[in-house]
Design an enzyme around this catalytic site. Structure first.
Site, PDB file in Angstrom:
ATOM      1  N   CYS A   1     -18.627  -7.552  17.366  1.00  0.00           N
ATOM      2  CA  CYS A   1     -18.021  -7.137  18.627  1.00  0.00           C
ATOM      3  C   CYS A   1     -16.635  -6.539  18.426  1.00  0.00           C
ATOM      4  CB  CYS A   1     -17.942  -8.320  19.588  1.00  0.00           C
ATOM      5  SG  CYS A   1     -17.168  -9.790  18.887  1.00  0.00           S
TER       6      CYS A   1
ATOM      7  N   GLU B   1     -15.597 -20.413  21.020  1.00  0.00           N
ATOM      8  CA  GLU B   1     -14.641 -19.283  21.093  1.00  0.00           C
ATOM      9  C   GLU B   1     -13.901 -19.362  22.418  1.00  0.00           C
ATOM     10  OE1 GLU B   1     -17.437 -15.931  20.555  1.00  0.00           O
ATOM     11  OE2 GLU B   1     -17.075 -16.089  18.411  1.00  0.00           O
TER      12      GLU B   1
END
Lengths: 649, 649
Positions: A409, A325
Site C-alpha cells: 500500500c 496497525e
C-alpha cells in the site's frame, strides 16, 4: 446470502473526452457547496522549482513511478487483470486487495502527467494500464480481479475482502486520470462500476444489498465522481456508507478496528486501524464539503481534537500499535514500537487538507505540514527507490526501508502524495489567494471573475524561513494574499515592497491591496531551534526533548556518533545548539549541533536495573549532531532516536 | 500426512497405588543425577504459618480452587471429557486446548491435598475429575477431548493444536496427584498416553511420526514421569523433543514465535511467546538435571543472561508485546503495554527454581523471588476470586482482574503456584539445608543419613527483614544451614544464639556447626527503601525511578491521590521516604510515604507537545503513598504507575 445483482443496471453514466481546465486538476475539486470556504488550486497551477520538493518530485516521476510500474508487472498485479480479462492463464497472484496498488499507481502517475504532460514514457505506461483494466471489467460493471474467474460467486460475501476499497482506488485513479489528461477511458470504467454499486448496494427498503466495506476508502472517491459528473447518486451513495457505519452492518467481533463501533457522529476517540480511520475522516469531510451537513463537521472536529491532543506522534505519525496497525489508548505513544504507517500520515495530510478547505483555519495546515515533512517523508528514501511502511521514532538499527512490500500500500501511496503535492500548496476564496505551504515556484490562477493572479515564490524553506513573493500579474482591484503563519513560528514579520509592515496575526496573515507586477511580499519566519517536550502522560518521553526547527523534527542517528551509542547520549539543559547547513550531507540538510554528555551506565550492560546511587557517570562529552527525521536510515544502519534524554548537568 | 498410530503400543507402564514419602512430594523430585546440586523439599515438609503466604494459601485451597472447579463445569470444560467418553451429547465447548485448564486445576488441587490432606471437599472434586478423565481416554492411550468424537482423524495434523501441551499438563497433574495422594489412577492414564506418544512419535529412522508441539510443556512433564517410574524412554522422549527443536519440524513461517528458529543450544536471545519460552527452558533444565548434558545448561545460562539483563520487567514480568504474547527486542519494555502474562511469571519461577537446584546460586533464587512477590502475585486478587492475565506496570485505570477468561490458562496456573509454593522454600544438599525464601513456619526434613533436622522460622518477611530460626531437632554432628542473602540486601547480619557473628557472604551464608534443640539463628536483612533506575536504553523509564523495599516493588495508585492524577506526580530527588505499616489497608501492607510534587502541564491537556519553556509548573505538592505492586487494582479503578518521574526540585 443471496446476491441481488441486477442484470441491467438502471442508469449508466458515460462521459466523452474533453479538455479539463487547469483549475479542475485539483486534488479535491470541490463543487459549489457553501460549506467550502476555500477551493484548492489545480496540480498544474503550482509549479515547484525549489531545492527541496522539486528534486524529489522529479525523482518520483522519473525513477520511482517507472520502477513501481515494473514491480506491478513483476509481482503479478497486472497479470491479475489480464487473467480476469481471459488473456492470461494463471492463478491470482498476491494479496486479495492487490488491484488497489495498480489503481494507486495510476492515480499517482496521472497527477504526475498533470504536472509534466511531457513525460511520454509514463503516459505510455498509464495508457497501457488503463486499457488492461478496461478489458478486465465485467459487462455489468463489476471489477475486482480477485473475485473474477474462480471466485465470481464469492463477491460481496466478506466485508473485509476490500472490494469497495479497491473500487474506491479505481474511482480516485479515474478521477485523477480524467482531470490530468481529459481521457474518459478509465473514468467510464469507474462510472460503470460506481453505477453497479449504486444500483446494487444500498438500503434494504430499496431492495438492495446492505453492505459496507471493512476498509474505508470508497466514500471520498464517490464524492470525486460526483464532483466530475454532478450525478447526485454518487454523493448519496457516499452518505449512505457514512450514515450506516456504526450500525453493526459488518457484524464484526472487533467493530472498533473498522470504526464500526459507533456511528461517525457519535464517537469521540480515534480508534482502530489508523489508515482506515483517516480514510473514513476524508470521506466524511468530503461529504460535508458538498452537502454542508454540520453534524459531520462537528464530529470531524471532535475526532481531530482527540488525534492531535492525545494520539499523534510529533512527526504527525498515527497508529501507536503494531497489533491491527492501530491507534492505542490516549497518550499511548511508544517510540520504538510506533507503527505510524506511511499511509496513515498520507491519510492525515489528506484529512487536514480537506478540513483546511472547509475552514481556512491554519491549525489544519499546521498538522498537514507536520505530517508532510516528517511522518510522511520519512517513508521515502533519498534515492526514491525504497520505502518505509512503519516509521518508528527510535530504533536499534534493524529497521530499514524496502523496495517493495507484499502488502504494498505504501510505495504507490508515497508516489501519489508526491505527484499530487503541488495541489496542496494553495487555495482561493472569493477574492483571495491562500498559501498553505512554502517552496520556490510559480503560481498562476484566475480568480472568480476570470482575472489572473500570477506570482513567484522564492525561499529555501523548510531550512530557511524567508519567503519572497513577487507579483507577475494581478487584476486592477483589491486582492488578498493570505499567508499562513505556522503555529510553530513565534515571531514572524511581513513586509510589502520592503516597507509596509503588516501586523502579525495567528493563522493566516491577510495582505489586501491593489497589487502591481513587481510588487514583493516578504514573510520572515524565525527558524529557532525548539526543545519540545511531551504531555507528562506520554510516559516514554518523560525527561526527554525533541529538537525541532521550522517544520522539521530532528533525530540523532548512530552514523554521526563515533563509538558512542546514540541511546546513551543526553542533552544538557544548558547546551547551546547551532544550526549548520551541510550541502553535501543527505542531499543537503541543515543539521543541529552542540556538545552533549554520555550517560555511561555504571552497573554495566549486564544490569538492567540498579539502585540510583550507582546509575550514571556523565563525565564523557560527545559532539551531538541531529539530522532531520525524514532523512534517517539513508546511511549505514544504526540506532536512532527522536526523543533525547535531557540532563541538568 | 499418514497417521502411523500403532494399534498395540510396545510397552505400557502401570503402577499400583503406594504410600509416597513426604520427600517425594517435591515440585521437582530430582532423581539421582550428579547435575543437581540441590534437592527440593516436599510440599508437605514445609508448613507455612505466616501472615503473608499462609492466608493466601488458605484462600486458594478453600475459595479459589473450589470456585475454579465450579467454573470448569460451568464453562463446559468437564463436559468435553464426558462427551469424549460418550456420556454426554454436546458439541465440544470452548477453545481447543481447554483440557489443559482441567489438568492444571487438578495439579493445583493435588498439591493442595499434599499440604492439606484433610481437605475432603477438594479431595472429592479431585477424585471425580480423575474418574471422568480416565473414562475419556481412548483404548490406545490417546487422550484429547478436542480430537475426539468428530475430530479423531485430525489428530497430529496441526502442530499448533496444543495436543502435546495438553498431554504435558495431564502428565504434570498425574505426577502431582500421585505424589500427593499415592493414587495411581490418574498416573496410569498419563503413563498410557505417554507410552502412546513414545511409541508413535520420534525419529523417522524408527518409523515414527516426527512431531513437535507448537506450545512447549511436554518435556518437563515427561521428565517427571521418568522421575516417578525410572523409565528412561520418557527422559529420552523429552530429549528428542528438545534436540529436534529448531530444525524446522514445525515448518512455521514464524518459527521464532515457537522457539523453533534455531536449536536450543545455539540461540542466544529470548524470543517469541514468553510462556512457551519459559516452559521450553524448564524442560531443558529438567533434562539437564537428569542427564547432566552440560551443553544444555550452558545454553540455559545464555538465555537467562539475556532475559535478566535485557528483557525482564522489574516485577519479573516477561513478555513486552501483546502481539504474540511475546518477548520484544532487547530493552523493549513498555509499561502501559507490558504483556507480562501471569503464566510467564510462573514459568520464570519454575525455571529459576530448576536452575537453583542445578547450581545453588542465589541469583536464581533472587529472580524467583522477584517474580513471585511481584509479577506473579499481581495476577491474584486479594479476595482470591479474580485474576490478571496481563500485568502492566502502568495503567489508565481500565485494566481490572477478571474471574475467569475464555483462554483460562492463568487462573488454574495461579492456583497451582500457590498450592505448590511450600515446595519452593527449601532444598537440601548432602549435609546441608538451604533456605531460599523466608516465611514463618515449620520445616522438618530427614537428611541423607536418615537423621532429622527440624526447625521453626519466625519472621514478618517480606515487610520485615528479621528472620529467626529455632532448632527443634538436629543430628549430633555437623549440619550446615545455607541461608540466602538476597541480592538486594546490602548489609545483612547473622547471629547464632545471639552471639556468634557469621561473616556476610554474597549468595548463601553458610552456618555449619553441631546444632542443638533451642539453638537460634537470626538473619537480619535491612529493609531499606531503594530508588531503582533502569538501563538508559529502556526508553520508557528514562528519568523515572521505581521504589523497592525488600523483595517488593511498589507502585502509586489513584485511590491514594485525592484529585491529583498519579501520572502527574513527580518524586523529588531530595524527598525522604518513610515506610509505614498499615494493618487495615489491602490485607495489611507497609506503604511508602513522602511529599512529592505535581507536574502541572501548563499548556493544558489539549496540547500534546509544547516548547520546553512552558512545560511544567511544580508549585503544588502532594502526599505520595506507594503500595506494593501486587496489591494494585484491589480498590476503585484508577491510573497506576510503577515508574515515577523524578524531579530535581
Amino acid at each position: 446470502m443471496t446476491l441481488q445483482v441486477l442484470a441491467n443496471p438502471g442508469t449508466s453514466s458515460t462521459l466523452a473526452p474533453k479538455v479539463i481546465p487547469a483549475r479542475s486538476q485539483a486534488v479535491v475539486d470541490i463543487a459549489s457547496s457553501s460549506a467550502a470556504l476555500l477551493h484548492p488550486l489545480g496540480v498544474s497551477e503550482v509549479k515547484l522549482t525549489d531545492n527541496f520538493w522539486a528534486p524529489r518530485l522529479k525523482v518520483n516521476g522519473t525513477v520511482s513511478l517507472p520502477s513501481q510500474y515494473r514491480l506491478l508487472w513483476d509481482t503479478g498485479r497486472i497479470d491479475n487483470f489480464l487473467r480476469a480479462a481471459g488473456k492470461k492463464e494463471c492463478d491470482f497472484q498476491g494479496i486479495y486487495f492487490n488491484d488497489s496498488d495498480v489503481y494507486k499507481w495510476l492515480e499517482a502517475a496521472s497527477w504526475e502527467l498533470a504536472a509534466h504532460p511531457e513525460n511520454d514514457g509514463l503516459r505510455n505506461m498509464v495508457d497501457e494500464a488503463c486499457a488492461i483494466i478496461e478489458d478486465a471489467q465485467d459487462a455489468n460493471g463489476y471489477l475486482n480481479t480477485y473475485f473474477s474467474v474462480d471466485r465470481v460467486h464469492e463477491r460481496w460475501t466478506d466485508f473485509n475482502a476490500h472490494e469497495m476499497y479497491c473500487a474506491g482506488h479505481l474511482f480516485q485513479a479515474a478521477a485523477a486520470n480524467y482531470r490530468s489528461t481529459g481521457s474518459t477511458r478509465l473514468l467510464n470504467v469507474a462510472l460503470r462500476f460506481a453505477d453497479y454499486i449504486c444500483d446494487n448496494i444500498g438500503p434494504a427498503e430499496q431492495s438492495k444489498m446492505v453492505k459496507l466495506c471493512g476498509h474505508e476508502e470508497i466514500k471520498m472517491s464517490l464524492v470525486e465522481l460526483y464532483r466530475i459528473t454532478d450525478e447526485k447518486r454518487y454523493l448519496d451513495q457516499a452518505s449512505f456508507f457514512l450514515d450506516r457505519r456504526g450500525s453493526n452492518v459488518l457484524k464484526s467481533n472487533n467493530p472498533a478496528y473498522f470504526q464500526d463501533h459507533q456511528p461517525y457522529r457519535e464517537f469521540t476517540e480515534a480508534v482502530g486501524h489508523a489508515v482506515r480511520m483517516m480514510y473514513l475522516e476524508c470521506g466524511a469531510v468530503d461529504i460535508y464539503l458538498e452537502n454542508g451537513d454540520e453534524s459531520i463537521y462537528q464530529a470531524a472536529l471532535k475526532h481531530w481534537d482527540n488525534v492531535v491532543s492525545k494520539k499523534m506522534y510529533i512527526t504527525g505519525g498515527l497508529g501507536a500499535r503494531h497489533e491491527g496497525e492501530s491507534f492505542g489508548e490516549n497518550y499511548e505513544l511508544p517510540n520504538d514500537r510506533a507503527y505510524a504507517e506511511t499511509c496513515a500520515a498520507i491519510g492525515s495530510i489528506m484529512w487536514n487538507f480537506r478540513l483546511l478547505q472547509a475552514s481556512g483555519e491554519s491549525r489544519f495546515a499546521d498538522e498537514m505540514e507536520r505530517a508532510l515533512y516528517n511522518g510522511f517523508l520519512s517513508g521515502y528514501s533519498l534515492d526514491g527507490m525504497e520505502y518505509f511502511y512503519v516509521n518508528p521514532l527510535s530504533d536499534d538499527g534493524a529497521h530499514r526501508r524496502q523496495k517493495w512490500y507484499g502488502c504494498a500500500c505504501c510505495p504507490p501511496n508515497v508516489a501519489r502524495q508526491l505527484s499530487s503535492l503541488p495541489g496542496y500548496f494553495a487555495s482561493t476564496s472569493s477574492n483571495a489567494i491562500w498559501l498553505h505551504l512554502y517552496a520556490s515556484g510559480n503560481i498562476s490562477e484566475s480568480l472568480s471573475d476570470g482575472q489572473i493572479v500570477a506570482f513567484t515564490v522564492a525561499t529555501d524553506y523548510p531550512y530557511d524561513g524567508r519567503v519572497l513573493l513577487t507579483i507577475i500579474e494581478a487584476p486592477e482591484r483589491l486582492v488578498s494574499f493570505k499567508l499562513r503563519i505556522p503555529g510553530w513560528a513565534s515571531k514572524s514579520t511581513i513586509t510589502v515592497n520592503g516597507e509596509t509592515p503588516v501586523t502579525e496575526v495567528p493563522g493566516y496573515a491577510d495582505i489586501t491591496r491593489k497589487f502591481e507586477a513587481g510588487d514583493t511580499i516578504v514573510l520572515d519566519l524565525p527558524m529557532e531551534i525548539r526543545r519540545v517536550v511531551s504531555h507528562p502522560f506520554v510516559e516514554t518521553n518523560n525527561g526527554r526533548v525533541a529538537l525541532v526547527r521550522g517544520p522539521l523534527v530532528y533525530c540523532i542517528e548512530q552514523a554521526d556518533f563515533n563509538g558512542v551509542d546514540v541511546r546513551s547520549v543526553a542533552l544538557p539543559v544548558s547546551a547551546t545548539i547551532s544550526a549548520v547547513t551541510d550541502a553535501s550531507l543527505l542531499g543537503g540538510v541543515t543539521v543541529l549541533e552542540c556538545s552533549a554528555v554520555v550517560n555511561d551506565w555504571n552497573p554495566g550492560d549486564g544490569a538492567l536495573y540498579a539502585t540510583e546511587q550507582v546509575k550514571f557517570d556523565q563525565k564523557k562529552t560527545v559532539h551531538l549532531r541531529a539530522i532531520p527525521y525524514y532523512a534517517w536510515a539513508n546511511r549505514e544502519a544504526g540506532p536512532m532516536t527522536v526523543w533525547i534524554p535531557e540532563t541538568n548537568d
